[in-house]
Design an enzyme around this catalytic site. Structure first.
Site, PDB file in Angstrom:
ATOM      1  N   HIS B 131       0.765  -1.178  -0.025  1.00 10.90           N
ATOM      2  CA  HIS B 131       0.038   0.110  -0.146  1.00 10.90           C
ATOM      3  C   HIS B 131       0.788   1.248   0.003  1.00 10.90           C
ATOM      4  O   HIS B 131       2.169   1.109   0.526  1.00 10.90           O
ATOM      5  CB  HIS B 131      -0.922  -0.200   1.126  1.00 10.90           C
ATOM      6  CG  HIS B 131      -1.831   1.038   1.487  1.00 10.90           C
ATOM      7  ND1 HIS B 131      -1.533   2.128   1.957  1.00 10.90           N
ATOM      8  CD2 HIS B 131      -3.232   0.975   1.263  1.00 10.90           C
ATOM      9  CE1 HIS B 131      -2.689   3.066   1.879  1.00 10.90           C
ATOM     10  NE2 HIS B 131      -3.813   2.149   1.588  1.00 10.90           N
ATOM     11  N   ASP B 207       3.205  -4.405   7.932  1.00  5.80           N
ATOM     12  CA  ASP B 207       2.009  -3.661   7.717  1.00  5.80           C
ATOM     13  C   ASP B 207       0.856  -4.538   8.064  1.00  5.80           C
ATOM     14  O   ASP B 207       0.516  -5.351   6.934  1.00  5.80           O
ATOM     15  CB  ASP B 207       1.850  -3.073   6.371  1.00  5.80           C
ATOM     16  CG  ASP B 207       0.384  -2.288   6.159  1.00  5.80           C
ATOM     17  OD1 ASP B 207      -0.471  -2.358   6.899  1.00  5.80           O
ATOM     18  OD2 ASP B 207       0.469  -1.711   4.941  1.00  5.80           O
ATOM     19  N   GLN B 210      -4.400  -5.042   7.347  1.00  4.82           N
ATOM     20  CA  GLN B 210      -5.598  -5.982   6.844  1.00  4.82           C
ATOM     21  C   GLN B 210      -5.312  -7.397   7.590  1.00  4.82           C
ATOM     22  O   GLN B 210      -6.130  -8.224   6.956  1.00  4.82           O
ATOM     23  CB  GLN B 210      -5.201  -6.182   5.207  1.00  4.82           C
ATOM     24  CG  GLN B 210      -5.190  -4.946   4.344  1.00  4.82           C
ATOM     25  CD  GLN B 210      -6.659  -4.371   4.357  1.00  4.82           C
ATOM     26  OE1 GLN B 210      -7.797  -5.309   4.673  1.00  4.82           O
ATOM     27  NE2 GLN B 210      -7.130  -3.378   4.096  1.00  4.82           N
ATOM     28  N   LYS B 233     -10.410  -0.259  10.482  1.00  6.60           N
ATOM     29  CA  LYS B 233     -10.697  -1.653   9.711  1.00  6.60           C
ATOM     30  C   LYS B 233     -11.063  -2.864  10.529  1.00  6.60           C
ATOM     31  O   LYS B 233     -11.311  -4.064  10.159  1.00  6.60           O
ATOM     32  CB  LYS B 233      -9.513  -1.973   8.957  1.00  6.60           C
ATOM     33  CG  LYS B 233      -9.280  -0.817   7.775  1.00  6.60           C
ATOM     34  CD  LYS B 233      -7.954  -1.324   6.954  1.00  6.60           C
ATOM     35  CE  LYS B 233      -7.408  -0.069   6.243  1.00  6.60           C
ATOM     36  NZ  LYS B 233      -7.970   0.582   5.113  1.00  6.60           N
ATOM     37  N   CYS B 375      -4.634   2.629  -3.576  1.00  7.55           N
ATOM     38  CA  CYS B 375      -3.553   3.037  -2.882  1.00  7.55           C
ATOM     39  C   CYS B 375      -2.357   2.106  -3.189  1.00  7.55           C
ATOM     40  O   CYS B 375      -1.732   2.024  -1.770  1.00  7.55           O
ATOM     41  CB  CYS B 375      -3.696   3.522  -1.318  1.00  7.55           C
ATOM     42  SG  CYS B 375      -4.731   4.983  -1.170  1.00  7.55           S
TER      43      CYS B 375
HETATM   44  C1  LIG Z   1      -2.427  -2.920   3.471  1.00  9.27           C
HETATM   45  C2  LIG Z   1      -2.845  -1.305   3.848  1.00  9.27           C
HETATM   46  N1  LIG Z   1      -1.903  -0.776   4.685  1.00  9.27           N
HETATM   47  C3  LIG Z   1      -2.111   0.606   4.890  1.00  9.27           C
HETATM   48  C4  LIG Z   1      -3.345   1.180   4.976  1.00  9.27           C
HETATM   49  C5  LIG Z   1      -3.601   2.703   5.538  1.00  9.27           C
HETATM   50  O1  LIG Z   1      -4.403   2.590   6.441  1.00  9.27           O
HETATM   51  P1  LIG Z   1      -4.874   3.929   7.145  1.00  9.27           P
HETATM   52  O2  LIG Z   1      -5.411   4.703   5.906  1.00  9.27           O
HETATM   53  O3  LIG Z   1      -5.899   3.684   8.058  1.00  9.27           O
HETATM   54  O4  LIG Z   1      -3.603   4.941   7.672  1.00  9.27           O
HETATM   55  C6  LIG Z   1      -4.346   0.475   4.370  1.00  9.27           C
HETATM   56  C7  LIG Z   1      -5.742   1.176   4.309  1.00  9.27           C
HETATM   57  O5  LIG Z   1      -6.148   1.275   3.397  1.00  9.27           O
HETATM   58  C8  LIG Z   1      -3.931  -0.776   4.076  1.00  9.27           C
HETATM   59  O6  LIG Z   1      -5.029  -1.449   3.501  1.00  9.27           O
END
Ligand SMILES: Cc1ncc(COP(=O)(O)O)c(C=O)c1O
Lengths: 167, 418
Positions: B131, B207, B210, B233, B375
């Site tokens: 991401h 990370d 998910q 999430k 993203c």
């Molecule tokens: C794999 C992953 N990493 C990071 C993020 C970033 O999360 P946040 O926007 O809550 O900071 C997301 C969310 O879209 C994600 O799916």
């Protein structure tokens, strides 16, 4: 509640299925400008060939996008061919006016505001023709960016061409 | 197929009833919320926990001596310990840092740990699944520090291609990877990679955005050094994220944001930072959100994370089967074909229909899916697409939601049939 038929008029689907003026032009003499929709990753490339008299001699469209952005680009390409840069600008203003986007950038981008009336509407009577089919997009606000992507990209090309061909 | 056959471990209808938003009618029927990978819905208990905080103990934390300020502080620290236990943190009181979201947590690691430890000649290893939240902070830091960024490539079904992993890890100081892709649902072999990375002298930043919401998580057995995730999430509120880090690393790291709450002392000449976690929590924290996250974790634990995962595998398998049988070659579903190798995230590509148009037709049927690049633009490039339409599942989704998705996809295919 607006329905899908408000958005996807037959003429839009026709331009999506059989886009006009797809391809590339040699640069130079043509200019090449890219536009991105950061939300969805769509990308549009506009090749613009403006002759010495400041008229759009040829235009080609590249890139990928949804039915709205692709059909808008296709109709745009058909509409601007043979028009002067001033006419192209007026058409763009009219189109974006229909999308009810009163962007201040449009009033100032290389143009004085004198052709706009008090409401920021174009004074000239510009005929949108087939482009009117995109009117329904306004009812789906997230799709307005799809419809205007090609036009914003075109304006960059027009500005570049205008520098190369000062009137 | 009835809901009862699909889930052996908890009653999805009962779960669904706990979520006020899912009781709404949209376009004349039930809402089919299939966008939990972007943000989950919230059960009533989470909303109530936050309201109760505001109605009974709302006060700033850590500085008051009066009763409700102390109660607010206690509630915040209780959440820290609860969240820490949920992910198996050995020292929850010191190792669980509250941030704004996973993005801020990853930026904290990049700025603080990366800023102090990375320079010319060093390398950071990422994967092509990442991401933007686990890509851009490294690019930003690279511009200042001049280290190398490498990428673990993907196989055709969007799993990590580890053929060259030993060479890729050579000279790497940090492996930063997702535990589960938000686009393809790919689960990565975190434990195996962590062993290899540690053997090569690299730390591992996970990370887990998910992963934590969907699978029982134990940071010790995963072996990672940092783990980042977001409350919104995992049934919790927006505005609250977590960074877990090993105590010794957090102790040694420089501060991140500066301000109140993160200092031991300030004089006219300078400041002395507080110990972790306070060291990394400048300013008034989102107290209500932290309390809401506590309630979310309680809710998930009551369901049981093994049951949560089992439900997800079952519904994902049902979706893969249903969609493949119905649409065959006309529908591409990116990522691993085997439900056990993935999470409940399906990135769909319907032949001849752009994802934006697909999602628009689905919206007419109150089927909420997300079109776009999610993203993860480098991943989209590897997949060879500009965008996908993504459907993702969580604890409250049932086979009705999958059937509604399939029917709406059918309508889209008819509408756009060329
Ligand atoms: C794999 C992953 N990493 C990071 C993020 C970033 O999360 P946040 O926007 O809550 O900071 C997301 C969310 O879209 C994600 O799916």
């Amino acid at each position: 509640m607006p329905g899908l038929e408000d958005l996807y008029r037959e003429i839009i689907l026709d331009h999506y299925r059989s886009p006009r003026n797809r391809g590339e032009l040699e640069t130079p003499p043509a200019t090449r400008t890219e536009g991105f929709n950061p939300l969805c990753g769509d990308e549009i490339v506009v090749y613009l060939d403006v002759d010495a008299s400041g008229t759009v001699g040829d235009i080609r469209i590249g890139g990928t996008g949804c039915s709205i952005s692709q059909s808008s680009a296709s109709m745009m390409s058909a509409a601007v061919k043979g028009k002067t840069l001033a006419e192209v600008r007026a058409l763009t203003r009219a189109f974006k006016g229909m999308m009810s986007l009163h962007e201040s950038s449009l009033d100032t981008d290389g143009e004085s505001g004198e052709e706009l009336d008090a409401d920021g509407e174009p004074v000239e009577d510009v005929k949108l023709g087939d482009l009117g089919a995109l009117r329904g997009v306004v009812k789906f606000p997230v799709r307005i960016k799809c419809a205007t992507l090609a036009w914003n990209t075109l304006m960059q090309g027009v500005d570049e061409a205008a520098e190369a061909h000062p009137a | 197929m009835s809901t009862a056959e699909v889930t052996r471990t908890f009653d999805v209808a009962k779960v669904k009833a706990d979520f006020p938003l899912l009781q709404r009618e949209l376009k004349g029927g039930p809402i089919h919320y299939l966008d939990s990978a972007a943000s989950s819905q919230k059960p009533q208990v989470v909303i109530d926990a936050m309201t109760t905080y505001y109605e009974t103990i709302n006060a700033n934390v850590h500085r008051g001596v009066y009763e409700i300020a102390e109660a607010a502080t206690n509630a915040l620290e209780a959440s820290r310990v609860r969240v820490g236990r949920f992910i198996g943190a050995p020292n929850p009181e010191t190792e669980v840092i509250f941030s704004k979201n996973a993005t801020e947590s990853l930026n904290l690691v990049a700025r603080s740990w990366g800023g102090a430890n990375l320079g010319p000649g060093d390398a950071v290893l990422l994967t092509q699944l990442e991401h933007h939240a686990n890509i851009v902070p490294w690019f930003q830091l690279q511009a200042e520090k001049g280290f190398e960024i490498r990428w673990i490539p993907l196989t055709a079904d969007a799993q990590l291609d580890l053929t060259d992993i030993d060479r890729l890890l050579d000279g790497v100081k940090l492996l930063a990877l997702t535990a589960m892709s938000n686009v393809t649902g790919t689960l990565t072999p975190v434990r195996e990679l962590t062993e290899k990375a540690h053997a090569a002298g690299a730390l591992v930043c996970l990370d887990a955005c998910q992963y934590v919401p969907h699978l029982a998580t134990d940071v010790v057995s995963l072996g990672v050094d940092f783990a980042a995730f977001s409350g919104h999430k995992m049934l919790g509120p927006t505005g609250i994220g977590v960074l877990w880090g090993r105590e010794a690393l957090l102790d040694a790291m420089p501060t991140f944001l500066g301000g109140g709450g993160m200092i031991l002392n300030v004089t006219l000449d300078g400041f002395t930072p507080a110990a972790p976690p306070a060291k990394f929590e400048a300013g008034t924290p989102p107290v209500a959100e932290i309390i809401g996250l506590h309630a979310a974790v309680d809710y998930l634990d009551a369901l049981g994370m093994d049951a949560v995962r089992e439900h997800e595998v079952t519904i994902t398998a049902y979706a893969l089967r249903t969609l493949t049988e119905r649409f065959g070659e006309a529908l591409t579903i990116h990522g691993p074909a085997e439900p056990a190798a993935r999470g409940g995230v399906l990135s769909l590509a319907m032949e001849g229909i752009h994802p934006h148009d697909l999602a628009q037709v689905l919206d007419e049927h109150a089927v909420c899916v997300r079109p776009g690049h999610h993203c993860a633009k480098p991943l989209m490039k590897v997949l060879g697409v500009g965008a996908t339409a993504r459907a993702s599942f969580y604890v409250y989704n049932d086979t009705d939601d999958v059937d509604a998705l399939a029917d709406a996809l059918g309508e889209a295919a008819d509408f756009f049939s060329f």
